[in-house]
Design a protein around this motif. Structure first.
Motif, mmCIF file in Angstrom:
data_model
loop_
_atom_site.group_PDB
_atom_site.id
_atom_site.type_symbol
_atom_site.label_atom_id
_atom_site.label_comp_id
_atom_site.label_asym_id
_atom_site.label_seq_id
_atom_site.Cartn_x
_atom_site.Cartn_y
_atom_site.Cartn_z
ATOM 1 N N LYS A 86 -30.457 -38.241 13.424
ATOM 2 C CA LYS A 86 -31.280 -37.220 12.844
ATOM 3 C C LYS A 86 -32.357 -37.706 11.714
ATOM 4 C CE LYS A 86 -27.524 -35.821 9.237
ATOM 5 N NZ LYS A 86 -26.922 -34.606 8.800
ATOM 6 N N ARG A 87 -31.772 -39.123 11.107
ATOM 7 C CA ARG A 87 -32.533 -39.726 10.145
ATOM 8 C C ARG A 87 -33.010 -41.011 10.736
ATOM 9 N NH1 ARG A 87 -30.576 -40.660 4.704
ATOM 10 N NH2 ARG A 87 -32.514 -40.675 4.421
ATOM 11 N N VAL A 88 -32.721 -41.553 11.674
ATOM 12 C CA VAL A 88 -33.152 -42.813 12.282
ATOM 13 C C VAL A 88 -33.829 -42.603 13.558
ATOM 14 C CG1 VAL A 88 -32.559 -45.123 12.852
ATOM 15 C CG2 VAL A 88 -31.575 -44.237 10.732
ATOM 16 N N LEU A 89 -34.884 -43.229 14.005
ATOM 17 C CA LEU A 89 -35.657 -43.100 15.484
ATOM 18 C C LEU A 89 -36.022 -44.390 15.639
ATOM 19 C CD1 LEU A 89 -36.776 -41.119 17.781
ATOM 20 C CD2 LEU A 89 -38.787 -40.849 16.235
ATOM 21 N N GLU A 90 -35.915 -44.752 16.882
ATOM 22 C CA GLU A 90 -36.457 -46.067 17.526
ATOM 23 C C GLU A 90 -37.484 -45.444 18.286
ATOM 24 O OE1 GLU A 90 -33.931 -48.543 19.763
ATOM 25 O OE2 GLU A 90 -35.370 -50.268 19.971
ATOM 26 N N ARG A 91 -38.562 -46.078 18.162
ATOM 27 C CA ARG A 91 -39.902 -45.468 18.995
ATOM 28 C C ARG A 91 -40.823 -46.716 19.200
ATOM 29 N NH1 ARG A 91 -41.301 -40.572 19.939
ATOM 30 N NH2 ARG A 91 -38.943 -40.462 20.429
ATOM 31 N N ASN A 92 -41.176 -47.064 20.377
ATOM 32 C CA ASN A 92 -42.157 -48.153 20.530
ATOM 33 C C ASN A 92 -41.716 -49.487 20.090
ATOM 34 O OD1 ASN A 92 -43.946 -46.270 22.054
ATOM 35 N ND2 ASN A 92 -44.587 -45.578 20.057
ATOM 36 N N GLY A 93 -40.458 -49.979 19.870
ATOM 37 C CA GLY A 93 -39.854 -51.015 19.236
ATOM 38 C C GLY A 93 -39.863 -50.991 17.921
ATOM 39 N N PHE A 94 -39.995 -49.820 17.084
ATOM 40 C CA PHE A 94 -39.855 -49.852 15.699
ATOM 41 C C PHE A 94 -39.032 -48.818 15.443
ATOM 42 C CE2 PHE A 94 -44.902 -49.779 16.449
ATOM 43 C CZ PHE A 94 -44.962 -51.159 16.290
ATOM 44 N N LEU A 95 -38.170 -49.180 14.129
ATOM 45 C CA LEU A 95 -37.145 -48.470 13.696
ATOM 46 C C LEU A 95 -37.565 -47.536 12.608
ATOM 47 C CD1 LEU A 95 -34.409 -48.367 14.882
ATOM 48 C CD2 LEU A 95 -33.405 -49.429 12.878
ATOM 49 N N HIS A 96 -37.464 -46.306 12.725
ATOM 50 C CA HIS A 96 -38.155 -45.351 11.574
ATOM 51 C C HIS A 96 -37.069 -44.607 11.116
ATOM 52 C CE1 HIS A 96 -42.279 -45.889 13.669
ATOM 53 N NE2 HIS A 96 -41.619 -45.751 14.690
ATOM 54 N N VAL A 97 -36.888 -44.717 9.732
ATOM 55 C CA VAL A 97 -36.172 -44.063 8.818
ATOM 56 C C VAL A 97 -36.707 -42.964 8.049
ATOM 57 C CG1 VAL A 97 -34.244 -44.489 6.969
ATOM 58 C CG2 VAL A 97 -34.912 -46.380 8.569
ATOM 59 N N TRP A 98 -36.113 -41.881 7.808
ATOM 60 C CA TRP A 98 -36.527 -40.688 7.201
ATOM 61 C C TRP A 98 -36.254 -40.978 5.750
ATOM 62 C CZ3 TRP A 98 -39.942 -37.199 6.802
ATOM 63 C CH2 TRP A 98 -39.438 -36.039 6.129
ATOM 64 N N HIS A 99 -37.061 -41.023 4.874
ATOM 65 C CA HIS A 99 -36.888 -41.088 3.584
ATOM 66 C C HIS A 99 -36.727 -39.768 2.480
ATOM 67 C CE1 HIS A 99 -37.695 -45.458 2.728
ATOM 68 N NE2 HIS A 99 -37.970 -45.117 4.004
ATOM 69 N N GLY A 100 -36.714 -38.560 3.389
ATOM 70 C CA GLY A 100 -36.635 -37.234 2.686
ATOM 71 C C GLY A 100 -35.035 -37.089 2.330
ATOM 72 N N HIS A 101 -34.628 -35.693 2.185
ATOM 73 C CA HIS A 101 -33.415 -35.672 1.869
ATOM 74 C C HIS A 101 -32.566 -35.555 2.997
ATOM 75 C CE1 HIS A 101 -29.874 -33.186 0.196
ATOM 76 N NE2 HIS A 101 -30.319 -33.501 -1.073
ATOM 77 N N GLU A 102 -31.425 -36.090 2.766
ATOM 78 C CA GLU A 102 -30.401 -36.576 4.113
ATOM 79 C C GLU A 102 -29.810 -35.109 4.444
ATOM 80 O OE1 GLU A 102 -26.214 -37.050 1.350
ATOM 81 O OE2 GLU A 102 -27.042 -38.630 2.568
ATOM 82 N N ASP A 103 -29.993 -33.918 3.815
ATOM 83 C CA ASP A 103 -29.640 -32.809 4.371
ATOM 84 C C ASP A 103 -30.650 -31.866 5.217
ATOM 85 O OD1 ASP A 103 -27.037 -33.060 3.584
ATOM 86 O OD2 ASP A 103 -27.276 -32.213 1.708
ATOM 87 N N ASP A 104 -31.923 -32.568 5.103
ATOM 88 C CA ASP A 104 -33.156 -31.895 5.495
ATOM 89 C C ASP A 104 -33.899 -32.838 6.349
ATOM 90 O OD1 ASP A 104 -34.716 -29.760 5.971
ATOM 91 O OD2 ASP A 104 -36.012 -30.303 4.215
ATOM 92 N N PRO A 105 -33.407 -33.226 7.665
ATOM 93 C CA PRO A 105 -34.031 -34.387 8.377
ATOM 94 C C PRO A 105 -35.156 -33.618 9.036
ATOM 95 C CG PRO A 105 -32.046 -33.607 9.664
ATOM 96 C CD PRO A 105 -32.061 -32.979 8.171
ATOM 97 N N PRO A 106 -36.390 -34.302 9.507
ATOM 98 C CA PRO A 106 -37.547 -33.621 10.064
ATOM 99 C C PRO A 106 -37.224 -33.176 11.416
ATOM 100 C CG PRO A 106 -37.578 -36.209 10.299
ATOM 101 C CD PRO A 106 -36.459 -36.011 9.567
ATOM 102 N N SER A 107 -37.862 -31.940 11.728
ATOM 103 C CA SER A 107 -37.613 -31.225 12.793
ATOM 104 C C SER A 107 -38.696 -31.842 14.103
ATOM 105 C CB SER A 107 -37.635 -30.000 12.882
ATOM 106 O OG SER A 107 -38.831 -29.258 12.055
ATOM 107 N N TRP A 108 -39.598 -32.580 13.669
ATOM 108 C CA TRP A 108 -40.677 -32.892 14.441
ATOM 109 C C TRP A 108 -40.617 -34.286 14.876
ATOM 110 C CZ3 TRP A 108 -42.988 -36.899 11.662
ATOM 111 C CH2 TRP A 108 -43.097 -36.699 10.283
ATOM 112 N N GLU A 109 -41.281 -34.642 16.243
ATOM 113 C CA GLU A 109 -41.398 -36.108 16.720
ATOM 114 C C GLU A 109 -42.575 -36.659 16.063
ATOM 115 O OE1 GLU A 109 -39.259 -37.709 18.355
ATOM 116 O OE2 GLU A 109 -37.745 -36.107 19.150
ATOM 117 N N LEU A 110 -42.307 -38.261 15.945
ATOM 118 C CA LEU A 110 -43.515 -38.712 15.767
ATOM 119 C C LEU A 110 -44.384 -38.823 16.748
ATOM 120 C CD1 LEU A 110 -41.793 -42.230 14.202
ATOM 121 C CD2 LEU A 110 -43.101 -40.562 13.228
#
Length: 223
Positions: free
Chosen positions: A4-28
């Protein structure tokens, strides 16, 4: 790998820097089919904010003044919820040729610019990935990927290996050029003063559109 806070896409590791209880609901974005080269780190940790880096992409008018790139934006950027899309622009290359440019932003730490050369049947995808490391401290990385969009137009290169070599060279050259251009921006990012209500000149509406769109990524009253 997805979380919910970490996404691997196109070889990159993306980390959500927002509040841990409010992860993004949208895709990159959907996975990119092109082959990646990079990423390349640009400069050192700078005294700037990720929003400053992303706003620099929206502010296309500075490209001519600072970077001597005659870029023409066809339409203002279009907000699409958590995404901001710039539909078209053109960057001259040589001999009357120009890249056809389109950009997609997602959040305050991800941008993908697609540069196409339809005449030669190839495209380069450029990622800008500013990562906050502390208050007003950011590390910026850029990466590129290459793609043959129309093999029949890669003149004189009938073998897939030859086409791959050409597009790889073009992608690496574009990545190096992008890094050089960004390094010209870094001193400005590190010393500029953020103006929450800047006096925009005629034609600078893209900056206002970007800032209004960026507000959604902050808590109420934070910006």
């Amino acid at each position: 790998m997805e979380h919910k806070r970490v996404l691997e896409r196109n070889g990159f590791l993306h980390v959500w820097h927002g509040h841990e209880d409010d992860p993004p609901s949208w895709e990159l974005c959907p996975p990119c089919p092109a082959r990646r080269c990079g990423p390349r780190r640009v400069g050192r940790r700078g005294g700037h904010h990720p929003q400053e880096v992303m706003e620099n992409v929206a502010d296309y008018r500075h490209l001519g003044t600072l970077h001597r790139l005659a870029v023409r934006q066809v339409t203002p950027p279009t907000p699409e919820g958590p995404y901001l899309r710039s539909t078209a622009g053109r960057i001259p290359v040589f001999g009357g040729l120009s890249w056809e440019k389109s950009t997609l932003m997602a959040g305050l730490g991800w941008t993908l610019t697609q540069l196409e050369l339809p005449r030669f049947g190839m495209a380069v995808h450029l990622w800008g990935l500013p990562t906050p490391t502390g208050p007003w401290r950011t590390v910026l990385r850029v990466a590129a990927a290459r793609e043959v969009t129309d093999p029949g137009r890669v003149t004189g290169l009938n073998l897939p290996a030859a086409r791959a070599a050409l597009t790889r060279a073009v992608a690496r050259s574009t990545l190096r050029m992008t890094a050089r251009v960004i390094l010209q921006d870094v001193p400005i990012w590190n010393h500029k003063r953020y103006e929450p209500r800047p006096r925009l000149a005629a034609g600078d509406q893209s900056v206002g559109i970007y800032r209004h769109w960026a507000r959604q990524f902050y808590p109420p009253g934070a910006n």
